[in-house]
Motif scaffolding. Structure first.
Motif, PDB file in Angstrom:
ATOM      1  N   THR A 184     -15.976  -8.696   3.285  1.00 26.10           N
ATOM      2  CA  THR A 184     -14.191  -8.694   3.822  1.00 26.10           C
ATOM      3  C   THR A 184     -13.514  -8.543   1.733  1.00 26.10           C
ATOM      4  O   THR A 184     -13.842  -9.132   0.985  1.00 26.10           O
ATOM      5  CB  THR A 184     -13.647  -9.742   4.078  1.00 26.10           C
ATOM      6  OG1 THR A 184     -14.559  -9.637   5.302  1.00 26.10           O
ATOM      7  CG2 THR A 184     -12.243  -9.761   4.134  1.00 26.10           C
ATOM      8  N   VAL A 185     -13.258  -7.808   1.958  1.00 19.14           N
ATOM      9  CA  VAL A 185     -11.711  -7.600   0.333  1.00 19.14           C
ATOM     10  C   VAL A 185     -10.542  -8.016   0.006  1.00 19.14           C
ATOM     11  O   VAL A 185      -9.573  -7.255   1.347  1.00 19.14           O
ATOM     12  CB  VAL A 185     -11.932  -6.264  -0.237  1.00 19.14           C
ATOM     13  CG1 VAL A 185     -11.658  -6.146  -1.657  1.00 19.14           C
ATOM     14  CG2 VAL A 185     -13.942  -5.320   0.053  1.00 19.14           C
ATOM     15  N   VAL A 186     -10.195  -9.253   0.435  1.00 17.69           N
ATOM     16  CA  VAL A 186      -8.833  -9.569  -0.066  1.00 17.69           C
ATOM     17  C   VAL A 186      -7.950  -8.771  -1.314  1.00 17.69           C
ATOM     18  O   VAL A 186      -8.646  -9.069  -2.399  1.00 17.69           O
ATOM     19  CB  VAL A 186      -8.805 -11.914  -0.302  1.00 17.69           C
ATOM     20  CG1 VAL A 186      -7.196 -11.350  -0.125  1.00 17.69           C
ATOM     21  CG2 VAL A 186      -9.247 -11.249   1.372  1.00 17.69           C
ATOM     22  N   THR A 187      -7.269  -8.070  -1.081  1.00 19.06           N
ATOM     23  CA  THR A 187      -6.442  -7.407  -2.584  1.00 19.06           C
ATOM     24  C   THR A 187      -4.985  -8.288  -2.478  1.00 19.06           C
ATOM     25  O   THR A 187      -4.619  -8.160  -2.406  1.00 19.06           O
ATOM     26  CB  THR A 187      -6.556  -6.151  -2.048  1.00 19.06           C
ATOM     27  OG1 THR A 187      -8.320  -5.406  -1.509  1.00 19.06           O
ATOM     28  CG2 THR A 187      -6.002  -4.828  -3.244  1.00 19.06           C
ATOM     29  N   ASN A 188      -5.335  -7.987  -4.079  1.00 23.87           N
ATOM     30  CA  ASN A 188      -4.161  -8.497  -4.666  1.00 23.87           C
ATOM     31  C   ASN A 188      -3.198  -7.593  -4.350  1.00 23.87           C
ATOM     32  O   ASN A 188      -2.423  -6.307  -3.906  1.00 23.87           O
ATOM     33  CB  ASN A 188      -3.445  -7.619  -6.754  1.00 23.87           C
ATOM     34  CG  ASN A 188      -2.544  -8.700  -7.189  1.00 23.87           C
ATOM     35  OD1 ASN A 188      -2.041  -8.738  -6.925  1.00 23.87           O
ATOM     36  ND2 ASN A 188      -2.035  -7.238  -8.049  1.00 23.87           N
ATOM     37  N   THR A 189      -1.933  -7.909  -4.163  1.00 26.48           N
ATOM     38  CA  THR A 189      -0.652  -7.114  -3.699  1.00 26.48           C
ATOM     39  C   THR A 189       0.950  -7.355  -4.031  1.00 26.48           C
ATOM     40  O   THR A 189       2.154  -7.062  -3.692  1.00 26.48           O
ATOM     41  CB  THR A 189      -0.208  -6.937  -1.900  1.00 26.48           C
ATOM     42  OG1 THR A 189       0.277  -9.339  -1.958  1.00 26.48           O
ATOM     43  CG2 THR A 189      -1.145  -6.851  -0.710  1.00 26.48           C
ATOM     44  N   ALA A 190       0.185  -8.266  -5.713  1.00 22.80           N
ATOM     45  CA  ALA A 190       1.652  -8.762  -6.383  1.00 22.80           C
ATOM     46  C   ALA A 190       1.842  -7.611  -7.484  1.00 22.80           C
ATOM     47  O   ALA A 190       3.434  -7.312  -7.837  1.00 22.80           O
ATOM     48  CB  ALA A 190       1.421 -10.432  -6.854  1.00 22.80           C
ATOM     49  N   ASP A 191       1.572  -6.184  -7.408  1.00 26.18           N
ATOM     50  CA  ASP A 191       2.425  -5.274  -7.775  1.00 26.18           C
ATOM     51  C   ASP A 191       2.582  -4.604  -7.044  1.00 26.18           C
ATOM     52  O   ASP A 191       3.043  -3.213  -7.274  1.00 26.18           O
ATOM     53  CB  ASP A 191       0.779  -4.531  -8.956  1.00 26.18           C
ATOM     54  CG  ASP A 191      -0.128  -3.982  -7.962  1.00 26.18           C
ATOM     55  OD1 ASP A 191      -0.288  -4.083  -6.967  1.00 26.18           O
ATOM     56  OD2 ASP A 191      -1.302  -3.286  -8.222  1.00 26.18           O
ATOM     57  N   ASP A 192       3.195  -4.527  -5.993  1.00 24.03           N
ATOM     58  CA  ASP A 192       3.289  -3.387  -4.447  1.00 24.03           C
ATOM     59  C   ASP A 192       5.188  -3.600  -5.203  1.00 24.03           C
ATOM     60  O   ASP A 192       5.417  -4.395  -5.894  1.00 24.03           O
ATOM     61  CB  ASP A 192       3.833  -4.208  -3.041  1.00 24.03           C
ATOM     62  CG  ASP A 192       1.756  -4.312  -2.516  1.00 24.03           C
ATOM     63  OD1 ASP A 192       1.365  -4.051  -3.504  1.00 24.03           O
ATOM     64  OD2 ASP A 192       1.893  -5.058  -1.425  1.00 24.03           O
ATOM     65  N   PHE A 193       5.502  -2.093  -4.655  1.00 27.08           N
ATOM     66  CA  PHE A 193       6.852  -2.007  -5.257  1.00 27.08           C
ATOM     67  C   PHE A 193       7.948  -1.616  -3.907  1.00 27.08           C
ATOM     68  O   PHE A 193       6.805  -0.851  -3.250  1.00 27.08           O
ATOM     69  CB  PHE A 193       7.656  -2.378  -6.318  1.00 27.08           C
ATOM     70  CG  PHE A 193       7.184  -0.787  -6.781  1.00 27.08           C
ATOM     71  CD1 PHE A 193       7.716   0.257  -7.705  1.00 27.08           C
ATOM     72  CD2 PHE A 193       5.668  -0.626  -6.757  1.00 27.08           C
ATOM     73  CE1 PHE A 193       7.714   1.620  -8.317  1.00 27.08           C
ATOM     74  CE2 PHE A 193       5.005   0.902  -7.236  1.00 27.08           C
ATOM     75  CZ  PHE A 193       6.382   2.005  -8.363  1.00 27.08           C
ATOM     76  N   GLU A 194       8.870  -1.019  -4.186  1.00 27.26           N
ATOM     77  CA  GLU A 194       9.686  -0.019  -3.505  1.00 27.26           C
ATOM     78  C   GLU A 194       9.635   0.823  -4.206  1.00 27.26           C
ATOM     79  O   GLU A 194      10.616   0.494  -5.761  1.00 27.26           O
ATOM     80  CB  GLU A 194      10.658  -0.533  -2.747  1.00 27.26           C
ATOM     81  CG  GLU A 194      10.345  -1.348  -1.783  1.00 27.26           C
ATOM     82  CD  GLU A 194       9.343  -1.010  -0.675  1.00 27.26           C
ATOM     83  OE1 GLU A 194      10.354  -0.387   0.001  1.00 27.26           O
ATOM     84  OE2 GLU A 194       9.011  -1.726   0.282  1.00 27.26           O
TER      85      GLU A 194
END
Length: 326
Positions: free
Chosen positions: A36-46
């Motif tokens: 299982t790979v849990v990935t950073n999503t704090a660099d997501d954006f619109e």
């Protein structure tokens, strides 16, 4: 190659390029249900009305075998007709979206607009691309990395892409992390008796790993986890293999060393993996109460990725055996 015992699992915590490389190596050493790979999503954006998840996409494209290895991001064999047309129309082109990559963002946005969670959208996209390992966003709630710079506070993508990491950094803030909930499968796996090891991939500790650790309950769960927590250094010979990690460390008045990264992670670690070039730092890290594993960590080829993953799995397996003896 060290095979993980049947029924045992590995949890990898990943940012983008460096993390994705090790995740790929792990995927070659483990069966689909073991990783299982849990990935950073704090660099997501619109951007342009689209839901963009850069680290998720890098991990997903890498595990699917379609990532562009020369650029380090995006899809191999990419074309740029849409970007050129957007530029002709005076559109915003600082964040480059290739024609194939654009399709990912369109589908994700469509799914999110229809009420699907980020996890559900990610599972769908992974399924369509033939990714068998479980890939999870760290949270279904929005968290956004804000970079504190000499020019003021700016979003991570603006800092990283538009400003090319040029502004001097003095800190980071994770907007929304105080109310965001870690993905339930993430926390559940940390308590699972079948977990053989947690691997903190060689990603930027400040903007790729720290957002995961800042989620409520994650650090505590890692500290109490029965399985070994193993971090791979993103610093080799005083330099970052990829990205602005070393620059950030200098600007934060930290030594650009593997030891400094190990100290930053602190007591959540059982083992720190450092490159042969930094073997002399092993003693200082061990003095912190952290085991060390010295091995080649620069992943230039697929074989490099597999061999490093195998070393990490071997450590996790040996740790479990020692625990049984005790």
């Amino acid at each position: 190659m060290q095979l993980l015992p049947k029924g045992k699992k590995i949890l990898a915590l990943s940012g983008g390029v460096g993390g994705a490389k090790l995740a790929l190596g792990l995927s070659h050493c483990l069966s689909a249900h073991q990783l299982t790979v849990v990935t950073n999503t704090a660099d997501d954006f619109e951007h342009l009305g689209l839901s963009i998840s850069p680290d998720l996409d890098t991990v997903m494209y890498t595990l699917a075998g379609i990532n562009d290895q020369e650029r380090g991001w995006g899809i191999s064999g990419e074309s740029w007709a849409n970007l050129a047309a957007l530029e002709r129309l005076g559109g915003d082109t600082w964040f480059q979206l290739g024609d194939q990559d654009l399709a990912t963002h369109l589908i994700r946005t469509q799914l999110r607009t229809s009420g699907k969670s980020l996890s559900e959208a990610t599972a769908y996209l992974c399924g369509q691309l033939g990714v068998s390992a479980r890939v999870l966003p760290m949270s279904d709630d929005p968290v956004r990395t804000m970079v504190v710079t000499e020019r003021g506070e700016i979003g991570f993508q603006q800092y990283f892409v538009k400003e090319r990491c040029e502004p001097k950094v003095s800190g980071f803030r994770f907007e929304g992390v105080d109310v965001a909930v870690a993905h339930p499968e993430f926390l559940s796996l940390l308590r699972d008796e079948s977990l053989a090891g947690v691997v903190i991939c060689p990603s930027n500790p400040f903007v790729s790993v720290e957002p995961l650790l800042a989620l409520d309950g994650v650090r505590e769960a890692l500290s109490k986890c029965h399985a070994p927590v193993i971090a791979v250094s993103p610093i080799v010979g005083g330099r970052a293999i990829k990205g602005p990690t070393a620059k950030m460390m200098q600007e934060l008045s930290m030594p650009t060393s593997a030891t400094a990264v190990a100290k930053y992670y602190g007591d959540i670690l059982d083992c720190f993996v450092l490159d042969d070039a930094d073997a002399s730092e092993s003693y200082a890290i061990q003095a912190m109460g952290i085991d060390t594993l010295v091995t080649p960590t620069v992943m230039r080829s697929l074989q490099d990725r597999i061999e490093l993953a195998d070393q990490v799995i071997q450590y996790a397996t040996c740790f479990a055996r020692q625990d049984l003896v005790v």
